[in-house]
Design a protein around this motif. Sequence first.
Motif, PDB file in Angstrom:
ATOM      1  N   UNK A  23    -155.484  -4.429  30.474  1.00 30.61           N
ATOM      2  CA  UNK A  23    -155.049  -4.420  29.083  1.00 30.61           C
ATOM      3  C   UNK A  23    -154.886  -2.994  28.558  1.00 30.61           C
ATOM      4  N   UNK A  24    -155.826  -2.133  28.899  1.00 31.83           N
ATOM      5  CA  UNK A  24    -155.712  -0.731  28.488  1.00 31.83           C
ATOM      6  C   UNK A  24    -154.477  -0.100  29.112  1.00 31.83           C
ATOM      7  N   UNK A  25    -154.185  -0.448  30.381  1.00 30.14           N
ATOM      8  CA  UNK A  25    -152.989   0.087  31.036  1.00 30.14           C
ATOM      9  C   UNK A  25    -151.716  -0.267  30.287  1.00 30.14           C
ATOM     10  N   UNK A  26    -151.640  -1.495  29.776  1.00 29.15           N
ATOM     11  CA  UNK A  26    -150.455  -1.899  29.013  1.00 29.15           C
ATOM     12  C   UNK A  26    -150.317  -1.079  27.732  1.00 29.15           C
ATOM     13  N   UNK A  27    -151.448  -0.829  27.076  1.00 30.68           N
ATOM     14  CA  UNK A  27    -151.412  -0.041  25.842  1.00 30.68           C
ATOM     15  C   UNK A  27    -151.062   1.414  26.143  1.00 30.68           C
ATOM     16  N   UNK A  28    -151.565   1.928  27.266  1.00 31.62           N
ATOM     17  CA  UNK A  28    -151.234   3.303  27.665  1.00 31.62           C
ATOM     18  C   UNK A  28    -149.729   3.437  27.889  1.00 31.62           C
ATOM     19  N   UNK A  29    -149.104   2.428  28.528  1.00 31.64           N
ATOM     20  CA  UNK A  29    -147.653   2.465  28.719  1.00 31.64           C
ATOM     21  C   UNK A  29    -146.920   2.553  27.398  1.00 31.64           C
ATOM     22  N   UNK A  30    -147.394   1.806  26.400  1.00 32.49           N
ATOM     23  CA  UNK A  30    -146.805   1.885  25.061  1.00 32.49           C
ATOM     24  C   UNK A  30    -146.973   3.279  24.481  1.00 32.49           C
ATOM     25  N   UNK A  31    -148.173   3.850  24.629  1.00 36.38           N
ATOM     26  CA  UNK A  31    -148.426   5.180  24.087  1.00 36.38           C
ATOM     27  C   UNK A  31    -147.582   6.249  24.747  1.00 36.38           C
TER      28      UNK A  31
ATOM     29  N   UNK B 215    -162.368   7.237  28.035  1.00 30.32           N
ATOM     30  CA  UNK B 215    -162.361   5.900  28.645  1.00 30.32           C
ATOM     31  C   UNK B 215    -162.283   5.994  30.160  1.00 30.32           C
ATOM     32  N   UNK B 216    -161.377   6.819  30.680  1.00 31.39           N
ATOM     33  CA  UNK B 216    -161.239   6.959  32.132  1.00 31.39           C
ATOM     34  C   UNK B 216    -162.513   7.550  32.736  1.00 31.39           C
ATOM     35  N   UNK B 217    -163.130   8.493  32.022  1.00 31.98           N
ATOM     36  CA  UNK B 217    -164.399   9.058  32.505  1.00 31.98           C
ATOM     37  C   UNK B 217    -165.458   7.971  32.626  1.00 31.98           C
ATOM     38  N   UNK B 218    -165.485   7.060  31.617  1.00 36.42           N
ATOM     39  CA  UNK B 218    -166.440   5.947  31.665  1.00 36.42           C
ATOM     40  C   UNK B 218    -166.135   5.026  32.829  1.00 36.42           C
ATOM     41  N   UNK B 219    -164.856   4.829  33.144  1.00 40.13           N
ATOM     42  CA  UNK B 219    -164.478   3.986  34.274  1.00 40.13           C
ATOM     43  C   UNK B 219    -164.957   4.577  35.592  1.00 40.13           C
ATOM     44  N   UNK B 220    -165.077   5.890  35.655  1.00 36.94           N
ATOM     45  CA  UNK B 220    -165.558   6.548  36.873  1.00 36.94           C
ATOM     46  C   UNK B 220    -167.081   6.564  36.924  1.00 36.94           C
ATOM     47  N   UNK B 221    -167.694   6.886  35.771  1.00 36.37           N
ATOM     48  CA  UNK B 221    -169.148   7.053  35.731  1.00 36.37           C
ATOM     49  C   UNK B 221    -169.873   5.714  35.824  1.00 36.37           C
ATOM     50  N   UNK B 222    -169.366   4.676  35.152  1.00 35.82           N
ATOM     51  CA  UNK B 222    -170.057   3.378  35.114  1.00 35.82           C
ATOM     52  C   UNK B 222    -170.280   2.795  36.509  1.00 35.82           C
ATOM     53  N   UNK B 223    -169.259   2.746  37.383  1.00 38.35           N
ATOM     54  CA  UNK B 223    -169.526   2.243  38.737  1.00 38.35           C
ATOM     55  C   UNK B 223    -170.519   3.106  39.506  1.00 38.35           C
ATOM     56  N   UNK B 224    -170.478   4.417  39.284  1.00 38.69           N
ATOM     57  CA  UNK B 224    -171.435   5.299  39.959  1.00 38.69           C
ATOM     58  C   UNK B 224    -172.857   5.018  39.490  1.00 38.69           C
ATOM     59  N   UNK B 225    -173.008   4.747  38.199  1.00 41.32           N
ATOM     60  CA  UNK B 225    -174.331   4.388  37.678  1.00 41.32           C
ATOM     61  C   UNK B 225    -174.787   3.071  38.300  1.00 41.32           C
ATOM     62  N   UNK B 226    -173.866   2.091  38.366  1.00 40.17           N
ATOM     63  CA  UNK B 226    -174.213   0.818  38.985  1.00 40.17           C
ATOM     64  C   UNK B 226    -174.628   0.990  40.427  1.00 40.17           C
ATOM     65  N   UNK B 227    -173.895   1.823  41.165  1.00 35.58           N
ATOM     66  CA  UNK B 227    -174.246   2.078  42.557  1.00 35.58           C
ATOM     67  C   UNK B 227    -175.600   2.765  42.648  1.00 35.58           C
TER      68      UNK B 227
END
Length: 417
Positions: free
Chosen positions: A108-116, A130-142
């Motif tokens: 969904x964010x990707x679709x909005x980014x295309x609009x932007x 947001x992209x930083x959170x997408x990278x950090x969150x999985x690393x925290x989970x791991x």
Amino acid sequence: MVSLLVVAGLIVAAFVGFNIGGSSTGVAFGPAVGSRLVRKATAAALFTVFAFLGAWTVGRKVIVTMSEGIVPAAQFSPVAGVGVLFFTGLSLLVSNLYGVPASTSMTAVGSIVGLGLATGSLNEALMFTIVSAWIVAPLIGFGIGAIVGRYVYPQLAARLAFTRLERQLVQIDRSGSVPRLRLNENASRQDLVGSALVLGIACYMGFSAGASNAANAVAPLVGNGAVSIDQGVLLAVAAISLGGFTIARRTLATVGDGITDLPILAALIVSTVGASIITVLSYYGIPASLAVSTTCCIIGLGWGRASRAVTLAELATPTPGETPSTEFTADALAAPSTVDSGSEPQTVGEIAAGESPDTETRQGDAPSVPPIGEEDLEELTAESLFDPAATTRIISLWILTPSLSVVGSFVLFALLL
């Protein structure tokens, strides 16, 4: 013309929410249904309630971010709103055709980014966050999974066991003139505690799913003023609920019978970690993927458990000529007594099928846990938890689906707007 576009937007939003409910209900309540704690209809009802609570409270911040933060709300014209939702649904369809649970938030964010990008109105600073959170969150989970797997999981697995119930935990007693609820008379105190954990975490995952996913269905409509935030939450939850009561029945059965060969204890741990990460991010208005964070926690948990075969010093200074193994396995997530005896870890599907762990082992004293460095590496790496080819396909589609959203949305809006 505008009214027709608004109606089309509402229909597409409901369709997106419907599919969210179909997949998220199975992920959240698969263990509870598989272990016969609740029926599928009860699971759908509980998921609806807690998804509503998550969307109505924490989820509002995610709706604000996606409706006016990534791009200005003025950019969400009726055409743009329908276009964003269309590419969100199309990318999810591609992922579903390959049998991979895509990240709805990332798509969904990707679709909005295309609009932007097409309109030159993208909030680059927010997208960096947001992209930083997408990278950090999985690393925290791991990282959390690895620490728990190496230091905590073996002790928990040696002391906790989940047994199979022949009938549902909560039953309806119709012996009297007025039906009343009662607990399964065959359930022990340990069964009640374990059942409460499974059901409580399922509800928590429902809350997290509602907090993160409601925005994916209605943010464009909130941005263009077609609906208010309150109306958007109600629309999203209604569509999610419909999916939970209909198409989720299949995913509930699939997750309940298989759950990727994870023992119930491991499923509870990764569910709690994944849901907590997404709830925190949702509180700060950041849309993120529950599936990605949970999967990375599974990887970390398995790796941490398998790493107990060697000490930290041995990991840092491997013997010359030897290659340290980093393979993680289903057996690595079994209780020590289970691995030593050569039996398999008990999964949700095995519980539902009636395959129970050894009663004497379960009722006796908890087995001792071998110290780190003294566990048998061959026993910890007996069977692969993930098929490498399947894992590669999943990760590739997690990258591909939001990329398709960005490209398709950008091309559409560059031509139309």
